[in-house]
Design a protein around this motif. Structure first.
Motif: not given
Length: 356
Positions: A147, A95, A99-100
């Motif tokens: 990330t 992700f 992102s959440s």
């Protein structure tokens, strides 16, 4: 069920059970799973613990970075001597930092940092070292690493806090093998014995490579509807098998009592008792009660009257004579969990915390 092996590698429940298997001692001549973690001196410390940031850290991160006050990683591994810990989180794919899922990842990065000993209540701040590792599906390791690098940099620049180490375990298929890949820095930190990539499961073509799941069902893991129903069925089949086995081995006349904890420990090879996700456990206890009620409902009337349930005691099977005993076994053997509505939603009750 038509099983896509690459999709299986993305299934967080498969990933969690694979990680548990990798930490188990196994006889090499009988094993189809290579126990990388066990051979490298890694043991299971906790399954699904709720971990909270210390108050001073929460104060610092408030309004500076998006974090959660508490998180529940899937698994924590420890090295021998408890000097290093691996905080493990299972995800189907990588992700982005916007992102959440990023707020959970920042929290896990902070927990894997110098505060780890304090969070785990095993010592003073800085006494143990930690690493956050993600189990992820195929073709995701590079993005996941980027990330985590971005999130670590943001924690340092915006909150001036030190996070833990980080890494990834990527799971992918290759013909009749499941391959585990990890970066060199993860290998060095955890002192893994083997270089990446490594074959962790070998299986015959057109067979299901899933190992025997220690945790057959976890309601908090994001799965496809098909996988979730399969996992519920496995849970129910194990419970039914345990009930039949115990009733079959009794001396008549007698009564046999099963507590919910007993049934779930049998279904998870005693992993249930070290599983710390109480919300998930309450949900599964409700499923078990509903499952046994379904069994009772489908039994013939004379036999049904010999099953009772007491919240503080458990499920009581009254085997008053040989005829009742034999009829119980006959009807239980005919019961098939796959005939149930495996997607049924079981609502909580006021008595969930009272039931055994």
């Amino acid at each position: 069920m038509n099983l896509n092996i690459d999709d299986l590698c993305k299934d967080p429940l498969f990933q969690l059970n694979l990680a548990i298997w990798l930490a188990q001692p196994q006889l090499s001549q009988y094993s189809c799973i290579y126990p990388l973690f066990y051979k490298s001196g890694l043991n299971i410390y906790s399954i699904g613990p709720l971990l909270a940031l210390p108050p001073d850290i929460r104060l610092v991160v408030t309004e500076k970075i998006n974090c959660q006050n508490a998180v529940r990683p899937d698994l924590i591994l420890e090295t021998q001597g408890k000097k290093k810990f691996c905080v493990l989180e299972c995800k189907s794919s990588s992700f982005g930092s916007d992102s959440s899922a990023a707020s959970q990842a920042r929290t896990l990065l902070l927990i894997a940092g110098p505060v780890l000993s304090e969070v785990l209540a095993i010592g003073k701040r800085g006494e143990n070292k930690g690493i956050l590792c993600y189990f992820i599906g195929p073709n995701n390791i590079e993005l996941m690493e980027r990330t985590l690098e971005d999130l670590e940099r943001g924690i340092k620049e915006k909150a001036n806090l030190e996070s833990g180490n980080y890494g990834c375990f990527q799971i992918r298929s290759s013909q009749s093998e499941i391959i585990l890949e990890y970066p060199e820095k993860t290998k060095r930190f955890l002192n893994l014995m083997d270089k990446s990539p490594i074959k962790v499961i070998q299986f015959e073509e057109d067979t299901d490579p899933r190992p025997l799941y220690f945790i057959p069902y976890d309601p908090n893991i994001n799965q496809t509807k098909q996988e979730q129903q399969f996992c519920r069925r496995v849970l129910f089949e194990r419970i039914l098998s345990y009930v039949i086995s115990n009733i079959g081995g009794t001396t008549i006349p007698t009564s046999v009592t099963f507590t919910t904890d007993e049934l779930l420990n049998s279904a998870t090879f005693r992993m249930y008792e070290i599983w710390e996700d109480n919300d998930a456990k309450r949900h599964i206890r409700r499923l078990v009660k509903d499952f046994l009620m379904e069994i009772k409902t489908r039994l013939n009337e004379p036999i049904r009257e010999n099953i009772s349930y007491e919240p503080q005691k458990g499920w009581i099977f009254n085997l008053k004579d040989r005829e009742t005993y034999e009829e119980f076994l006959k009807q239980l053997h005919k019961f098939k969990p796959e005939t149930l509505d495996l997607s049924k939603k079981v609502e909580p009750t006021l008595f969930d915390n009272m039931e055994n």
